[in-house]
Design a protein around this motif. Structure first.
Motif, mmCIF file in Angstrom:
data_model
loop_
_atom_site.group_PDB
_atom_site.id
_atom_site.type_symbol
_atom_site.label_atom_id
_atom_site.label_comp_id
_atom_site.label_asym_id
_atom_site.label_seq_id
_atom_site.Cartn_x
_atom_site.Cartn_y
_atom_site.Cartn_z
ATOM 1 N N MET A 1 0.807 -1.210 0.000
ATOM 2 C CA MET A 1 0.000 0.000 0.000
ATOM 3 C C MET A 1 0.848 1.272 0.000
ATOM 4 N N SER A 2 2.151 1.125 0.059
ATOM 5 C CA SER A 2 3.042 2.290 0.143
ATOM 6 C C SER A 2 4.046 2.323 -0.998
ATOM 7 N N LYS A 3 3.743 1.630 -2.096
ATOM 8 C CA LYS A 3 4.711 1.567 -3.199
ATOM 9 C C LYS A 3 5.021 2.954 -3.754
ATOM 10 N N GLY A 4 3.987 3.778 -3.904
ATOM 11 C CA GLY A 4 4.222 5.121 -4.418
ATOM 12 C C GLY A 4 5.087 5.950 -3.489
ATOM 13 N N MET A 5 4.804 5.886 -2.196
ATOM 14 C CA MET A 5 5.595 6.624 -1.220
ATOM 15 C C MET A 5 7.030 6.119 -1.177
ATOM 16 N N ILE A 6 7.216 4.812 -1.232
ATOM 17 C CA ILE A 6 8.565 4.235 -1.210
ATOM 18 C C ILE A 6 9.342 4.676 -2.442
ATOM 19 N N ALA A 7 8.680 4.664 -3.606
ATOM 20 C CA ALA A 7 9.355 5.083 -4.836
ATOM 21 C C ALA A 7 9.728 6.560 -4.765
ATOM 22 N N GLY A 8 8.835 7.391 -4.249
ATOM 23 C CA GLY A 8 9.139 8.807 -4.144
ATOM 24 C C GLY A 8 10.285 9.100 -3.195
ATOM 25 N N VAL A 9 10.282 8.451 -2.036
ATOM 26 C CA VAL A 9 11.385 8.625 -1.081
ATOM 27 C C VAL A 9 12.694 8.112 -1.676
ATOM 28 N N SER A 10 12.618 7.027 -2.438
ATOM 29 C CA SER A 10 13.824 6.472 -3.064
ATOM 30 C C SER A 10 14.418 7.445 -4.070
ATOM 31 N N VAL A 11 13.567 8.119 -4.835
ATOM 32 C CA VAL A 11 14.068 9.108 -5.796
ATOM 33 C C VAL A 11 14.769 10.255 -5.081
ATOM 34 N N ILE A 12 14.118 10.789 -4.057
ATOM 35 C CA ILE A 12 14.716 11.893 -3.310
ATOM 36 C C ILE A 12 16.045 11.471 -2.685
ATOM 37 N N THR A 13 16.068 10.279 -2.106
ATOM 38 C CA THR A 13 17.280 9.796 -1.455
ATOM 39 C C THR A 13 18.390 9.547 -2.457
ATOM 40 N N PHE A 14 18.052 8.985 -3.612
ATOM 41 C CA PHE A 14 19.076 8.708 -4.626
ATOM 42 C C PHE A 14 19.727 10.003 -5.104
ATOM 43 N N VAL B 1 27.820 16.477 -17.753
ATOM 44 C CA VAL B 1 26.699 15.846 -18.470
ATOM 45 C C VAL B 1 26.629 14.359 -18.136
ATOM 46 N N ILE B 2 27.780 13.699 -18.074
ATOM 47 C CA ILE B 2 27.796 12.272 -17.714
ATOM 48 C C ILE B 2 27.254 12.077 -16.300
ATOM 49 N N ALA B 3 27.678 12.957 -15.384
ATOM 50 C CA ALA B 3 27.216 12.845 -13.997
ATOM 51 C C ALA B 3 25.725 13.119 -13.862
ATOM 52 N N LEU B 4 25.163 13.848 -14.802
ATOM 53 C CA LEU B 4 23.746 14.194 -14.738
ATOM 54 C C LEU B 4 22.845 13.042 -15.166
ATOM 55 N N LEU B 5 23.343 12.127 -15.974
ATOM 56 C CA LEU B 5 22.492 11.114 -16.601
ATOM 57 C C LEU B 5 21.799 10.174 -15.612
ATOM 58 N N PRO B 6 22.511 9.523 -14.656
ATOM 59 C CA PRO B 6 21.806 8.584 -13.759
ATOM 60 C C PRO B 6 20.668 9.203 -12.959
ATOM 61 N N PRO B 7 20.871 10.337 -12.258
ATOM 62 C CA PRO B 7 19.723 10.904 -11.545
ATOM 63 C C PRO B 7 18.616 11.377 -12.471
ATOM 64 N N LEU B 8 18.971 11.800 -13.684
ATOM 65 C CA LEU B 8 17.945 12.214 -14.642
ATOM 66 C C LEU B 8 17.087 11.038 -15.065
ATOM 67 N N VAL B 9 17.718 9.899 -15.309
ATOM 68 C CA VAL B 9 16.966 8.698 -15.683
ATOM 69 C C VAL B 9 16.048 8.265 -14.540
ATOM 70 N N VAL B 10 16.576 8.263 -13.316
ATOM 71 C CA VAL B 10 15.762 7.887 -12.155
ATOM 72 C C VAL B 10 14.591 8.843 -11.985
ATOM 73 N N LEU B 11 14.832 10.121 -12.182
ATOM 74 C CA LEU B 11 13.774 11.125 -12.021
ATOM 75 C C LEU B 11 12.697 10.971 -13.085
ATOM 76 N N ILE B 12 13.091 10.661 -14.315
ATOM 77 C CA ILE B 12 12.114 10.493 -15.389
ATOM 78 C C ILE B 12 11.272 9.241 -15.164
ATOM 79 N N VAL B 13 11.910 8.156 -14.759
ATOM 80 C CA VAL B 13 11.193 6.896 -14.579
ATOM 81 C C VAL B 13 10.217 6.969 -13.412
ATOM 82 N N LEU B 14 10.622 7.625 -12.330
ATOM 83 C CA LEU B 14 9.817 7.632 -11.102
ATOM 84 C C LEU B 14 9.279 9.017 -10.766
ATOM 85 N N HIS B 15 8.998 9.820 -11.785
ATOM 86 C CA HIS B 15 8.550 11.179 -11.492
ATOM 87 C C HIS B 15 7.133 11.218 -10.922
ATOM 88 N N ARG B 16 6.274 10.293 -11.314
ATOM 89 C CA ARG B 16 4.905 10.306 -10.793
ATOM 90 C C ARG B 16 4.859 10.005 -9.290
#
Length: 291
Positions: free
Chosen positions: A204-217, A265-280
């Protein structure tokens, strides 16, 4: 002879009203596009500069794609070990995300579904730790890492970030919104706390867990000061410190900004991918509702 002005006036207004509405929409969308362009302009400039050599970068009028192409990226990855820094940052960020989310889930479970003395005082003490971020605790943390023998290790750059008052607060508030009937039914069925957490709370907390994971990453990925202090072996450093190493590269006495921009630009790619995938889930975590 009377003139009829009513129909003609209405027809004129009928033609002008849609045009007025369309003009307003064009202005609004144009303003939004201009705002997006201005916010993305530094990234566009970084992309352009990453393809330029040193001479082209220092030519202010040169705003086109440079002659280096992708060679700056290859130099950063191969000659300056930027790929190794990326791997170190990914490992560090993943460990921090998994550890922080796991510990925060258990802490929120205890705060919401268990009764113990001074429960509210414990929660307030957890929130009080927000006033003491890692940079404020650098001196005692460094001494602690030295006493434990964790200096220049992965434990040193991950351990101080595992506990998080913010994540505990978010999970606690989310658990408090779960209907009490589920807790009562689970108690009547003899469901233990770990099983209740795994089979009820986490699904029941998948959305919250995903959001916290994005912020933490993203937070873990951007760490610079603490890894710079505690890690002495350059091969174990993270990507943000690796960008600082690129600034030492020079050509004809000039800083190689093209190489630095390629690393950025290289350093920007991983967090950008994570943010795009889990933005909702991130938007839900920040209580931003899209209509």
């Amino acid at each position: 002879m009377a003139t009829q002005t009513g129909p003609s006036s209405k027809s004129v207004l009928g033609r002008l009203l849609p045009e007025g509405v369309e003009t307003e929409q064009v202005i609004v969308h144009g303003g939004l596009l201009l705002s997006i362009f201005l916010m993305g302009l530094p990234l566009l400039l970084a992309l352009v500069m990453s393809t330029q050599n040193t001479t082209e970068v220092y030519q202010i009028t040169n705003i086109g794609v440079g002659s280096e192409g992708l060679s700056n990226y290859q130099t950063a990855l191969n000659q300056y070990g930027f790929g190794e820094y990326m791997i170190n940052s990914v490992v560090m960020s993943v460990i921090i995300v998994v550890g922080k989310v796991t510990l925060s889930l258990f802490a929120a479970l205890a705060l919401v579904y268990y009764r113990f003395p001074y429960e509210r005082a414990v929660f307030m003490f957890i929130l009080l730790t927000l006033l003491l971020p890692v940079p404020v605790r650098i001196v005692p943390l460094f001494d602690l890492m030295a006493r434990l023998g964790w200096g220049n290790t992965l434990m040193a750059i991950t351990g101080p970030y595992i506990a998080s008052a913010t994540a505990v607060f978010l999970f606690r508030q989310h658990f408090m919104s779960i209907p009490a009937s589920l807790v009562e039914n689970a108690h009547l069925d003899g469901v233990g706390p770990l099983r209740f957490l795994w089979e009820v709370l986490i699904p029941m907390s998948k959305g919250m867990i995903a959001g916290v994971s994005v912020i933490t990453f993203i937070y873990a990925w951007n760490q610079y000061l603490w890894p710079l202090i505690i890690i002495s072996d350059q091969s174990k450093q993270v990507v943000q410190v690796g960008l600082r190493f690129l600034q030492a590269a020079s050509q004809s006495g000039l800083t190689r900004w093209g190489l630095i921009m390629a690393g950025a630009v290289i350093a920007l790619l991983p967090p950008l991918v994570v943010l795009i995938v889990l933005h909702r889930p991130l938007l839900k975590t920040l209580a931003i509702q899209q209509k």
